[in-house]
Design a protein around this motif. Structure first.
Motif, short mmCIF file in Angstrom:
data_model
loop_
_atom_site.label_atom_id
_atom_site.label_comp_id
_atom_site.label_asym_id
_atom_site.label_seq_id
_atom_site.Cartn_x
_atom_site.Cartn_y
_atom_site.Cartn_z
N UNK A 150 -6.96 -8.13 19.54
CA UNK A 150 -6.46 -7.30 20.65
C UNK A 150 -4.97 -7.02 20.57
N UNK A 151 -4.23 -7.77 19.76
CA UNK A 151 -2.79 -7.53 19.64
C UNK A 151 -2.42 -6.48 18.62
N UNK A 152 -3.41 -5.93 17.92
CA UNK A 152 -3.16 -4.99 16.83
C UNK A 152 -3.44 -3.55 17.29
N UNK A 153 -2.54 -2.63 16.99
CA UNK A 153 -2.79 -1.22 17.27
C UNK A 153 -3.26 -0.46 16.03
N UNK A 154 -2.93 -0.97 14.84
CA UNK A 154 -3.39 -0.35 13.60
C UNK A 154 -3.45 -1.44 12.53
N UNK A 155 -4.56 -1.47 11.79
CA UNK A 155 -4.70 -2.42 10.68
C UNK A 155 -5.42 -1.71 9.54
N UNK A 156 -4.75 -1.62 8.39
CA UNK A 156 -5.34 -0.98 7.22
C UNK A 156 -5.03 -1.83 5.99
N UNK A 157 -5.76 -1.56 4.93
CA UNK A 157 -5.52 -2.21 3.65
C UNK A 157 -5.55 -1.17 2.55
N UNK A 158 -4.88 -1.47 1.44
CA UNK A 158 -4.86 -0.56 0.30
C UNK A 158 -5.02 -1.33 -1.00
N UNK A 159 -5.48 -0.60 -2.02
CA UNK A 159 -5.75 -1.22 -3.32
C UNK A 159 -5.34 -0.25 -4.42
N UNK A 160 -4.65 -0.78 -5.42
CA UNK A 160 -4.38 -0.01 -6.63
C UNK A 160 -4.92 -0.80 -7.81
N UNK A 161 -5.94 -0.25 -8.47
CA UNK A 161 -6.52 -0.97 -9.61
C UNK A 161 -5.46 -1.23 -10.69
N UNK A 162 -5.54 -2.38 -11.39
CA UNK A 162 -6.66 -3.31 -11.27
C UNK A 162 -6.41 -4.50 -10.35
N UNK A 167 -1.88 -5.15 2.76
CA UNK A 167 -2.32 -4.91 4.13
C UNK A 167 -1.13 -4.46 4.96
N UNK A 168 -1.44 -3.70 6.02
CA UNK A 168 -0.41 -3.18 6.92
C UNK A 168 -0.95 -3.29 8.34
N UNK A 169 -0.19 -3.94 9.21
CA UNK A 169 -0.61 -4.10 10.60
C UNK A 169 0.56 -3.83 11.54
N UNK A 170 0.23 -3.21 12.68
CA UNK A 170 1.20 -3.03 13.76
C UNK A 170 0.75 -3.90 14.93
N UNK A 171 1.68 -4.70 15.45
CA UNK A 171 1.37 -5.66 16.50
C UNK A 171 2.14 -5.32 17.77
N UNK A 172 1.48 -5.56 18.92
CA UNK A 172 2.18 -5.40 20.19
C UNK A 172 3.37 -6.34 20.29
N UNK A 173 3.27 -7.52 19.66
CA UNK A 173 4.38 -8.47 19.73
C UNK A 173 4.35 -9.40 18.54
N UNK A 174 5.53 -9.89 18.19
CA UNK A 174 5.63 -10.90 17.14
C UNK A 174 4.88 -12.16 17.55
#
Length: 234
Positions: A150-162, A167-174
């Motif tokens: 519930x504290x996250x407004x956006x959570x994504x992940x990325x991959x570059x082979x191999x 990961x990238x997350x935005x939080x309402x608070x530290x």
């Protein structure tokens, strides 16, 4: 002043493939210190799934010598113009845990912050390829923990082979981010992150791994029809 940025964009497949195979470098983009381009993944997706490698959905994390360099890239570079049509956030560096050879010189801590202010977290890892099955087994529960927190407004992940994953997350608070890391969140199975870190300490998944904390400075564009992904502190 050094500035970081994180971008999400829908791009032509050819642009996405080129960004993965031949990402921009300081030699090709003035004012760029380092850039990571990754194919977007959906957190918690099945291991064998189109959502695990989305060539037309690009995530880019970069360090710039100054904001003017980022502005020039977005206005005049081919990849930059594609990213400018998407969404990005500009970031002030605050803290790191461990380090990456590609991003030398960042102090362990820069300045201070309030535990109740919004923060952005970025992780970058170079995988040990034989350890990828173990990593997926122990990491997917953490992906779901972060995705549904519930504290996250956006959570994504990325991959570059191999072997590069981020990961990238935005939080309402530290405070909420730290509670998640230490297994103290008021959510089901709150110790999933702690358990995965314990397994990593037992036998490391990575050649390199670092977590970076940032203060969001400004948000630009939209992603999946959403704007205002960075919380406004009340």
């Amino acid at each position: 002043m050094t500035i970081h940025s994180f971008h999400l964009a829908e791009v032509p497949r050819r642009t996405g493939t080129s960004a993965l195979l031949r990402p921009p470098t300081p030699d090709t983009v003035p004012g760029l210190d380092h850039l990571e381009s990754l194919s977007l993944m959906r957190l918690g997706a099945p291991v064998v799934s189109p959502d695990r490698l989305q060539l037309r959905r690009l995530a880019v994390f970069a360090q710039w010598q100054d904001e003017a360099s980022l502005e020039r890239f977005l206005a005049s570079d081919g990849l930059g113009r594609s990213l400018a049509a998407g969404w990005h956030v500009r970031l002030e560096y605050l803290r790191r845990w461990s380090s990456l050879a590609a991003l030398p010189g960042l102090p362990v801590r820069a300045g201070s912050w309030d535990q109740d202010e919004p923060v952005v977290a970025v992780t970058l890892a170079r995988m040990r390829i034989p350890e990828i099955p173990r990593f997926l087994h122990h990491g997917r529960p953490v992906e779901r923990l972060v995705r549904d927190h519930p504290g996250v407004t956006l959570a994504v992940a990325g991959f570059r082979p191999p072997r590069t994953i981020s990961t990238f997350t935005i939080w309402h608070s530290a405070r909420q981010m730290v509670e998640m890391v230490h297994g103290r969140s008021d959510v089901p199975d709150p110790t999933r992150h702690v358990d995965a870190m314990r397994e990593r300490e037992r036998r490391d998944f990575h050649h390199e791994f670092a977590t970076f904390r940032f203060r969001p400075l400004s948000e630009h564009g939209s992603w999946d029809g959403r704007t205002g992904l960075v919380p406004i502190r009340q």
